[in-house]
Design a protein around this motif. Structure first.
Motif, PDB file in Angstrom:
ATOM      1  N   GLU A 303       0.839  -1.075   0.042  1.00  0.00           N
ATOM      2  CA  GLU A 303      -0.157   0.010  -0.017  1.00  0.00           C
ATOM      3  C   GLU A 303       0.767   1.153   0.095  1.00  0.00           C
ATOM      4  OE1 GLU A 303      -3.614   2.021   2.885  1.00  0.00           O
ATOM      5  OE2 GLU A 303      -2.524   0.147   3.518  1.00  0.00           O
ATOM      6  N   TYR A 304       0.748   2.343  -0.819  1.00  0.00           N
ATOM      7  CA  TYR A 304       1.410   3.238  -0.936  1.00  0.00           C
ATOM      8  C   TYR A 304       1.132   4.258   0.415  1.00  0.00           C
ATOM      9  CZ  TYR A 304       2.947   8.027  -2.523  1.00  0.00           C
ATOM     10  OH  TYR A 304       3.715   9.073  -2.703  1.00  0.00           O
ATOM     11  N   ASP A 305       2.369   4.602   1.087  1.00  0.00           N
ATOM     12  CA  ASP A 305       2.680   4.722   2.137  1.00  0.00           C
ATOM     13  C   ASP A 305       2.442   6.719   2.467  1.00  0.00           C
ATOM     14  OD1 ASP A 305       5.046   5.616   1.243  1.00  0.00           O
ATOM     15  OD2 ASP A 305       6.287   4.268   2.215  1.00  0.00           O
ATOM     16  N   LEU A 306       2.194   7.442   1.523  1.00  0.00           N
ATOM     17  CA  LEU A 306       2.059   8.949   1.508  1.00  0.00           C
ATOM     18  C   LEU A 306       0.876   9.226   1.275  1.00  0.00           C
ATOM     19  CD1 LEU A 306       5.662   9.852   0.399  1.00  0.00           C
ATOM     20  CD2 LEU A 306       5.078   9.934   2.722  1.00  0.00           C
ATOM     21  N   ASP A 307       0.503  10.652   1.618  1.00  0.00           N
ATOM     22  CA  ASP A 307      -0.783  11.289   1.308  1.00  0.00           C
ATOM     23  C   ASP A 307      -0.977  11.681   0.021  1.00  0.00           C
ATOM     24  OD1 ASP A 307      -1.366  10.706   3.705  1.00  0.00           O
ATOM     25  OD2 ASP A 307      -0.932  12.826   4.332  1.00  0.00           O
ATOM     26  N   VAL A 308       0.148  11.822  -0.732  1.00  0.00           N
ATOM     27  CA  VAL A 308       0.340  12.221  -2.262  1.00  0.00           C
ATOM     28  C   VAL A 308       1.206  11.773  -3.223  1.00  0.00           C
ATOM     29  CG1 VAL A 308       1.722  14.290  -1.544  1.00  0.00           C
ATOM     30  CG2 VAL A 308       0.388  14.582  -3.659  1.00  0.00           C
ATOM     31  N   PHE A 309       0.975  11.700  -4.305  1.00  0.00           N
ATOM     32  CA  PHE A 309       1.956  11.093  -5.315  1.00  0.00           C
ATOM     33  C   PHE A 309       2.009  11.950  -6.687  1.00  0.00           C
ATOM     34  CE2 PHE A 309       4.067   8.953  -8.765  1.00  0.00           C
ATOM     35  CZ  PHE A 309       4.792   8.006  -8.184  1.00  0.00           C
ATOM     36  N   ASN A 310       3.225  12.670  -6.588  1.00  0.00           N
ATOM     37  CA  ASN A 310       3.369  13.933  -7.907  1.00  0.00           C
ATOM     38  C   ASN A 310       4.402  13.210  -8.902  1.00  0.00           C
ATOM     39  OD1 ASN A 310       2.085  15.736  -6.444  1.00  0.00           O
ATOM     40  ND2 ASN A 310       3.698  16.229  -5.312  1.00  0.00           N
ATOM     41  N   ILE A 311       3.814  13.475 -10.185  1.00  0.00           N
ATOM     42  CA  ILE A 311       4.661  13.436 -11.251  1.00  0.00           C
ATOM     43  C   ILE A 311       4.927  14.574 -11.964  1.00  0.00           C
ATOM     44  CG2 ILE A 311       4.708  12.229 -13.607  1.00  0.00           C
ATOM     45  CD1 ILE A 311       3.211   9.941 -12.561  1.00  0.00           C
ATOM     46  N   VAL A 312       6.072  14.939 -12.310  1.00  0.00           N
ATOM     47  CA  VAL A 312       6.553  16.145 -13.227  1.00  0.00           C
ATOM     48  C   VAL A 312       6.737  15.556 -14.596  1.00  0.00           C
ATOM     49  CG1 VAL A 312       8.047  17.880 -13.456  1.00  0.00           C
ATOM     50  CG2 VAL A 312       7.122  17.594 -11.221  1.00  0.00           C
ATOM     51  N   ALA A 313       6.449  16.215 -15.661  1.00  0.00           N
ATOM     52  CA  ALA A 313       6.952  15.829 -17.076  1.00  0.00           C
ATOM     53  C   ALA A 313       7.226  17.027 -17.644  1.00  0.00           C
ATOM     54  CB  ALA A 313       5.904  14.962 -17.731  1.00  0.00           C
ATOM     55  N   VAL A 314       8.535  17.263 -17.996  1.00  0.00           N
ATOM     56  CA  VAL A 314       8.881  18.432 -18.987  1.00  0.00           C
ATOM     57  C   VAL A 314       9.700  17.871 -19.804  1.00  0.00           C
ATOM     58  CG1 VAL A 314       8.525  20.165 -16.972  1.00  0.00           C
ATOM     59  CG2 VAL A 314      10.720  19.093 -17.158  1.00  0.00           C
ATOM     60  N   ASP A 315       9.805  18.777 -21.113  1.00  0.00           N
ATOM     61  CA  ASP A 315      10.671  18.145 -22.331  1.00  0.00           C
ATOM     62  C   ASP A 315      12.084  18.513 -22.207  1.00  0.00           C
ATOM     63  OD1 ASP A 315      10.899  20.907 -22.708  1.00  0.00           O
ATOM     64  OD2 ASP A 315       9.553  20.886 -24.361  1.00  0.00           O
ATOM     65  N   ASP A 316      12.740  19.122 -21.171  1.00  0.00           N
ATOM     66  CA  ASP A 316      14.193  19.147 -21.061  1.00  0.00           C
ATOM     67  C   ASP A 316      14.674  18.337 -19.915  1.00  0.00           C
ATOM     68  OD1 ASP A 316      12.792  21.006 -19.562  1.00  0.00           O
ATOM     69  OD2 ASP A 316      13.544  22.812 -20.536  1.00  0.00           O
ATOM     70  N   PHE A 317      13.989  17.712 -19.161  1.00  0.00           N
ATOM     71  CA  PHE A 317      14.574  16.934 -18.010  1.00  0.00           C
ATOM     72  C   PHE A 317      15.519  16.122 -18.708  1.00  0.00           C
ATOM     73  CE2 PHE A 317      14.564  12.917 -15.239  1.00  0.00           C
ATOM     74  CZ  PHE A 317      15.118  13.529 -14.288  1.00  0.00           C
ATOM     75  N   ASN A 318      16.737  15.767 -17.964  1.00  0.00           N
ATOM     76  CA  ASN A 318      18.071  15.305 -18.367  1.00  0.00           C
ATOM     77  C   ASN A 318      17.986  13.919 -18.686  1.00  0.00           C
ATOM     78  OD1 ASN A 318      18.279  14.771 -15.537  1.00  0.00           O
ATOM     79  ND2 ASN A 318      20.561  14.622 -15.952  1.00  0.00           N
ATOM     80  N   MET A 319      17.091  13.211 -18.055  1.00  0.00           N
ATOM     81  CA  MET A 319      17.119  11.803 -18.078  1.00  0.00           C
ATOM     82  C   MET A 319      16.035  11.234 -18.906  1.00  0.00           C
ATOM     83  SD  MET A 319      19.918  10.596 -16.471  1.00  0.00           S
ATOM     84  CE  MET A 319      19.684   9.146 -15.502  1.00  0.00           C
ATOM     85  N   GLY A 320      15.569  10.245 -18.923  1.00  0.00           N
ATOM     86  CA  GLY A 320      14.454   9.634 -19.701  1.00  0.00           C
ATOM     87  C   GLY A 320      13.439   9.658 -18.567  1.00  0.00           C
ATOM     88  N   ALA A 321      13.658   9.014 -17.119  1.00  0.00           N
ATOM     89  CA  ALA A 321      12.788   9.150 -16.046  1.00  0.00           C
ATOM     90  C   ALA A 321      13.580   8.892 -14.873  1.00  0.00           C
ATOM     91  CB  ALA A 321      11.727   7.925 -16.279  1.00  0.00           C
ATOM     92  N   MET A 322      12.851   9.326 -13.772  1.00  0.00           N
ATOM     93  CA  MET A 322      13.636   9.007 -12.477  1.00  0.00           C
ATOM     94  C   MET A 322      12.547   8.819 -11.468  1.00  0.00           C
ATOM     95  SD  MET A 322      16.325   8.555 -10.786  1.00  0.00           S
ATOM     96  CE  MET A 322      16.174   7.928  -9.238  1.00  0.00           C
ATOM     97  N   GLU A 323      12.423   7.703 -10.878  1.00  0.00           N
ATOM     98  CA  GLU A 323      11.438   7.294  -9.904  1.00  0.00           C
ATOM     99  C   GLU A 323      11.810   7.739  -8.649  1.00  0.00           C
ATOM    100  OE1 GLU A 323      13.128   5.231 -12.013  1.00  0.00           O
ATOM    101  OE2 GLU A 323      11.335   4.529 -13.604  1.00  0.00           O
ATOM    102  N   ASN A 324      11.857   8.950  -8.288  1.00  0.00           N
ATOM    103  CA  ASN A 324      12.110   9.353  -6.840  1.00  0.00           C
ATOM    104  C   ASN A 324      11.087   9.008  -6.030  1.00  0.00           C
ATOM    105  OD1 ASN A 324      14.549  11.051  -7.823  1.00  0.00           O
ATOM    106  ND2 ASN A 324      12.932  11.899  -9.081  1.00  0.00           N
ATOM    107  N   LYS A 325      11.112   8.918  -4.859  1.00  0.00           N
ATOM    108  CA  LYS A 325      10.158   8.590  -3.948  1.00  0.00           C
ATOM    109  C   LYS A 325       9.056   9.670  -3.988  1.00  0.00           C
ATOM    110  CE  LYS A 325       7.776   6.838  -0.484  1.00  0.00           C
ATOM    111  NZ  LYS A 325       8.224   6.491   0.688  1.00  0.00           N
ATOM    112  N   SER A 326       7.894   9.350  -4.415  1.00  0.00           N
ATOM    113  CA  SER A 326       6.730  10.349  -4.235  1.00  0.00           C
ATOM    114  C   SER A 326       6.788  11.607  -5.169  1.00  0.00           C
ATOM    115  CB  SER A 326       6.167  10.818  -3.129  1.00  0.00           C
ATOM    116  OG  SER A 326       7.225  11.845  -2.484  1.00  0.00           O
ATOM    117  N   LEU A 327       7.799  11.611  -6.151  1.00  0.00           N
ATOM    118  CA  LEU A 327       8.065  12.769  -6.910  1.00  0.00           C
ATOM    119  C   LEU A 327       8.782  12.259  -8.122  1.00  0.00           C
ATOM    120  CD1 LEU A 327       7.689  15.677  -7.894  1.00  0.00           C
ATOM    121  CD2 LEU A 327       9.761  16.269  -6.390  1.00  0.00           C
TER     122      LEU A 327
END
Length: 334
Positions: A303-327
């Motif tokens: 079960e997810y353990d925080l009150d919010v889960f955020n995703i940021v998607a911008v076209d100039d992030f330096n990687m393809g994706a990064m699964e940081n905790k809750s962001l």
């Protein structure tokens, strides 16, 4: 303690990171043929499990305050530590391009004199002498303040400017570009992060964990930012995680929002942040997020353990994706 959704999407994330890393290696220093040759010639460092040594200290809690400025960001770090060696000094990883504020190193509230604070290994290590009354197993508080230039951070690790947005990339060893730290994955800490920035330029302030406080901020207490219209947001992530999962984003973004109810009956806010005009492209990603979180519960009982889960998607992030905790941060080009 990596987020459940991050684990569910691990294979996709690994592929995206590989592709993003390849893209970054080719383009981060575009126009510099010498740099490209140097990157190709650099041999990887072999690290074997058989050579593992415990860290010199454990860091139980990290309290960070960011005063965001495009060229002179200040980061105050307060670490709750436990000594894990018999040495009379400790070494912290620290990016050589980061400046330590003079007189800004305190141990248990006492300022360390200049002779106890040394930059070694060409500035990449901060060596601190310990007082005689601290021995193995003792807890102590370490406070430092550093200044960095995110706009000049072309390595795109740690804290950097992505067009007009602050972003971070800490995997694998980028956190040392944010604050002096024992920057390795076996050092697990809880985090409190306070972000202070200009309200108009950076209306959205995000980090790991739950948002516990936000509002206007007294400009006199952050005059280094150079703005009379400041605001702040404080996030708390109570679950211990390695430093490479730390994340921060600040910029002018819009978002879509939904929610899900966990198997334990808690409602979790789900938000996807993008630049204006991209909102209509987010709903498929939102449905995928909800299905992934549900799948974690049904397959693994997680079960997810925080009150919010955020995703940021911008076209100039330096990687393809990064699964940081809750962001999670994604490059929307992919």
């Amino acid at each position: 303690n990596r987020s459940n959704v991050g684990q569910s999407l691990g294979r996709i994330g690994s592929f995206c990171r590989w592709r993003g890393a390849a893209y970054t290696s080719m383009n981060a220093n575009a126009g510099s043929a010498e740099t490209s040759v140097a990157v190709k010639a650099q041999a990887p460092v072999v690290k074997k499990l058989a050579d593992y040594q415990p860290p010199p200290l454990w860091i139980d809690n990290v309290d960070l305050t960011f005063k965001l400025h495009s060229t002179e960001t200040r980061v105050l770090g307060v670490l709750t530590c436990r000594l894990n060696s018999d040495a009379d000094s400790i070494d912290l990883d620290m990016d050589a391009g980061m400046d330590l504020v003079d007189g800004a190193v305190f141990l248990n509230g006492t300022q360390l004199d200049a002779s106890s604070v040394k930059r070694v290994a060409s500035g990449a290590v901060l060596n601190l002498s310990l007082p005689a009354n601290i021995s193995r197993g003792d807890e102590f508080e370490l406070k430092t303040e550093v200044v960095m230039n995110p706009s000049a951070n072309k390595a795109l690790e740690g804290l950097y400017m992505s067009k007009d947005t602050f972003c971070t990339q800490c995997e694998a060893e980028g956190f040392r570009k944010i604050t002096p730290f024992v920057d390795r994955p076996d050092v697990m800490s809880s985090y409190t992060t306070k972000i202070i920035a200009d309200r108009k330029r950076f209306p959205v302030l995000l980090s790991n964990g739950n948002l516990v406080e936000s509002g206007a901020y007294n400009a006199e207490d952050a005059s280094c930012i150079g703005s009379d219209d400041l605001h702040y947001a404080t996030y708390v992530d109570p679950w211990r995680k390695p430093s490479y999962l730390f994340a921060l984003v600040a910029g002018e973004l819009v978002h879509i929002e939904d929610s899900m109810r966990t198997m334990g009956g808690r409602d979790v806010a789900l938000r996807i942040y993008v630049r204006a005009g991209d909102e209509g492209k987010c709903w498929h990603a939102m449905e995928s997020l909800k299905k992934s979180m549900k799948w974690d519960e049904e397959v693994y009982g997680r079960e997810y353990d925080l009150d919010v889960f955020n995703i940021v998607a911008v076209d100039d992030f330096n990687m393809g994706a990064m699964e940081n905790k809750s962001l999670n941060i994604f490059n929307s080009k992919y």
